[in-house]
Design a protein around this motif. Structure first.
Motif, PDB file in Angstrom:
ATOM      1  N   ASN A 170       0.842  -1.245  -0.388  1.00 41.03           N
ATOM      2  CA  ASN A 170      -0.712   0.444  -0.013  1.00 41.03           C
ATOM      3  C   ASN A 170       0.637   1.118   0.243  1.00 41.03           C
ATOM      4  OD1 ASN A 170      -2.686   1.314   0.342  1.00 41.03           O
ATOM      5  ND2 ASN A 170      -2.916   1.678   2.048  1.00 41.03           N
ATOM      6  N   ARG A 171       2.030   1.443   0.734  1.00 40.00           N
ATOM      7  CA  ARG A 171       2.964   2.837   0.601  1.00 40.00           C
ATOM      8  C   ARG A 171       3.721   2.616  -0.773  1.00 40.00           C
ATOM      9  NH1 ARG A 171       4.919   1.179   7.112  1.00 40.00           N
ATOM     10  NH2 ARG A 171       2.892   2.768   7.658  1.00 40.00           N
ATOM     11  N   LEU A 172       4.168   1.499  -1.478  1.00 40.05           N
ATOM     12  CA  LEU A 172       4.641   1.681  -2.243  1.00 40.05           C
ATOM     13  C   LEU A 172       3.806   2.568  -3.585  1.00 40.05           C
ATOM     14  CD1 LEU A 172       6.859  -1.766  -3.179  1.00 40.05           C
ATOM     15  CD2 LEU A 172       7.393   0.533  -3.343  1.00 40.05           C
ATOM     16  N   ALA A 173       2.662   1.778  -3.484  1.00 34.99           N
ATOM     17  CA  ALA A 173       1.499   2.573  -3.943  1.00 34.99           C
ATOM     18  C   ALA A 173       1.344   3.991  -4.400  1.00 34.99           C
ATOM     19  CB  ALA A 173       0.146   1.449  -4.200  1.00 34.99           C
ATOM     20  N   LEU A 174       0.764   4.527  -2.674  1.00 34.11           N
ATOM     21  CA  LEU A 174       0.444   5.421  -2.387  1.00 34.11           C
ATOM     22  C   LEU A 174       1.359   6.479  -3.321  1.00 34.11           C
ATOM     23  CD1 LEU A 174       0.092   5.807   0.920  1.00 34.11           C
ATOM     24  CD2 LEU A 174      -1.988   6.148  -1.128  1.00 34.11           C
ATOM     25  N   CYS A 175       3.101   5.919  -2.869  1.00 28.38           N
ATOM     26  CA  CYS A 175       4.450   7.170  -3.922  1.00 28.38           C
ATOM     27  C   CYS A 175       3.896   7.018  -5.040  1.00 28.38           C
ATOM     28  CB  CYS A 175       5.522   5.990  -3.184  1.00 28.38           C
ATOM     29  SG  CYS A 175       6.047   6.139  -1.122  1.00 28.38           S
ATOM     30  N   ALA A 194     -10.806  -0.824   2.917  1.00 36.45           N
ATOM     31  CA  ALA A 194     -11.809  -0.146   2.682  1.00 36.45           C
ATOM     32  C   ALA A 194     -10.335   1.083   2.358  1.00 36.45           C
ATOM     33  CB  ALA A 194     -12.902   0.239   3.736  1.00 36.45           C
ATOM     34  N   VAL A 195      -9.534   1.173   3.400  1.00 35.76           N
ATOM     35  CA  VAL A 195      -9.033   1.938   3.155  1.00 35.76           C
ATOM     36  C   VAL A 195      -8.039   1.984   1.675  1.00 35.76           C
ATOM     37  CG1 VAL A 195      -6.678   2.927   3.552  1.00 35.76           C
ATOM     38  CG2 VAL A 195      -8.469   2.794   5.070  1.00 35.76           C
ATOM     39  N   VAL A 196      -7.779   0.879   1.141  1.00 34.66           N
ATOM     40  CA  VAL A 196      -6.670   0.654   0.084  1.00 34.66           C
ATOM     41  C   VAL A 196      -7.958   0.385  -1.149  1.00 34.66           C
ATOM     42  CG1 VAL A 196      -5.886  -0.988  -1.767  1.00 34.66           C
ATOM     43  CG2 VAL A 196      -5.770  -1.323   1.240  1.00 34.66           C
ATOM     44  N   TRP A 197      -9.210   1.024  -1.362  1.00 34.96           N
ATOM     45  CA  TRP A 197     -10.033   0.744  -2.628  1.00 34.96           C
ATOM     46  C   TRP A 197      -9.883   2.110  -2.318  1.00 34.96           C
ATOM     47  CZ3 TRP A 197     -11.853  -1.995  -6.055  1.00 34.96           C
ATOM     48  CH2 TRP A 197     -12.150  -3.117  -5.942  1.00 34.96           C
ATOM     49  N   HIS A 198     -10.275   2.605  -1.193  1.00 33.14           N
ATOM     50  CA  HIS A 198     -10.330   4.407  -0.921  1.00 33.14           C
ATOM     51  C   HIS A 198      -9.053   4.896  -1.863  1.00 33.14           C
ATOM     52  CE1 HIS A 198     -11.254   8.173   0.484  1.00 33.14           C
ATOM     53  NE2 HIS A 198     -10.040   8.841   0.386  1.00 33.14           N
ATOM     54  N   ASN A 199      -7.927   4.765  -1.400  1.00 32.05           N
ATOM     55  CA  ASN A 199      -7.027   4.973  -1.660  1.00 32.05           C
ATOM     56  C   ASN A 199      -6.622   4.588  -4.019  1.00 32.05           C
ATOM     57  OD1 ASN A 199      -5.566   5.821   0.361  1.00 32.05           O
ATOM     58  ND2 ASN A 199      -4.494   4.617   0.533  1.00 32.05           N
ATOM     59  N   LEU A 200      -7.074   3.393  -3.730  1.00 35.04           N
ATOM     60  CA  LEU A 200      -7.161   2.744  -5.790  1.00 35.04           C
ATOM     61  C   LEU A 200      -7.769   4.463  -6.194  1.00 35.04           C
ATOM     62  CD1 LEU A 200      -6.109   1.416  -7.678  1.00 35.04           C
ATOM     63  CD2 LEU A 200      -8.156  -0.696  -6.625  1.00 35.04           C
ATOM     64  N   ALA A 201      -9.321   4.228  -5.495  1.00 35.46           N
ATOM     65  CA  ALA A 201     -10.183   5.320  -6.829  1.00 35.46           C
ATOM     66  C   ALA A 201      -9.445   6.371  -6.581  1.00 35.46           C
ATOM     67  CB  ALA A 201     -11.513   5.610  -5.461  1.00 35.46           C
ATOM     68  N   VAL A 202      -8.761   7.277  -5.578  1.00 37.22           N
ATOM     69  CA  VAL A 202      -8.417   8.464  -5.574  1.00 37.22           C
ATOM     70  C   VAL A 202      -6.774   8.236  -6.761  1.00 37.22           C
ATOM     71  CG1 VAL A 202      -6.405  10.022  -4.595  1.00 37.22           C
ATOM     72  CG2 VAL A 202      -8.773   9.132  -3.170  1.00 37.22           C
ATOM     73  N   ASN A 203      -6.121   7.059  -6.801  1.00 38.18           N
ATOM     74  CA  ASN A 203      -5.657   6.758  -8.050  1.00 38.18           C
ATOM     75  C   ASN A 203      -5.870   6.740  -9.402  1.00 38.18           C
ATOM     76  OD1 ASN A 203      -2.888   5.596  -9.145  1.00 38.18           O
ATOM     77  ND2 ASN A 203      -4.004   4.516  -9.553  1.00 38.18           N
TER      78      ASN A 203
END
Length: 130
Positions: A7-12, A42-51
């Motif tokens: 998840n942190r790699l994805a955010l970077c 849910a956090v990962v889905w949210h972050n993916l949506a923002v991506n």
């Protein structure tokens, strides 16, 4: 934990506008998490949506925000203000996708949820300035 690192790699990657790489890391993280981990999912889905939103893939963003909302609603520990924030972001995507009626309903529900769960000091401040 491996999923946390993904998840942190994805955010970077997302922050560097490496959207395809971020998507791969987010989706891998989702596939490895147990279903019982609804909060983190849910956090990962949210972050993916923002991506998706930042990369201009609005329909995919709407789908991912929908998944995040489902998981947040299923999570008894979910903060209502977090749920409201996800609803607002999905509402903005719906506007961008010319789905104004759906956006209006979602944004009104978000506003109501926020109003119901604002801390008392925020309500007093709102009355003072409003």
């Amino acid at each position: 934990e491996y999923c946390l690192v993904l998840n942190r790699l994805a955010l970077c990657c997302k922050d560097q506008e490496m959207f395809a790489e971020a998507e791969t890391f987010f989706l891998t993280s989702l596939s490895l998490r147990p279903e019982s981990d609804s909060h983190e999912i849910a956090v990962v889905w949210h972050n993916l949506a923002v991506n998706y939103q930042r990369s201009g893939r609005i329909e995919k963003a709407i789908e991912a925000f929908g998944q995040a909302l489902e998981m947040q609603k299923a999570d008894s520990q979910c903060d209502p203000l977090t749920l409201s924030a996800t609803m607002q972001q999905m509402g903005h995507c719906l506007i961008d996708n010319c789905q104004s009626q759906e956006a209006l309903s979602l944004l009104e529900a978000s506003l109501l949820l926020r109003k119901e769960h604002l801390p008392e000091e925020h309500i007093d401040f709102a009355k003072a300035v409003g």
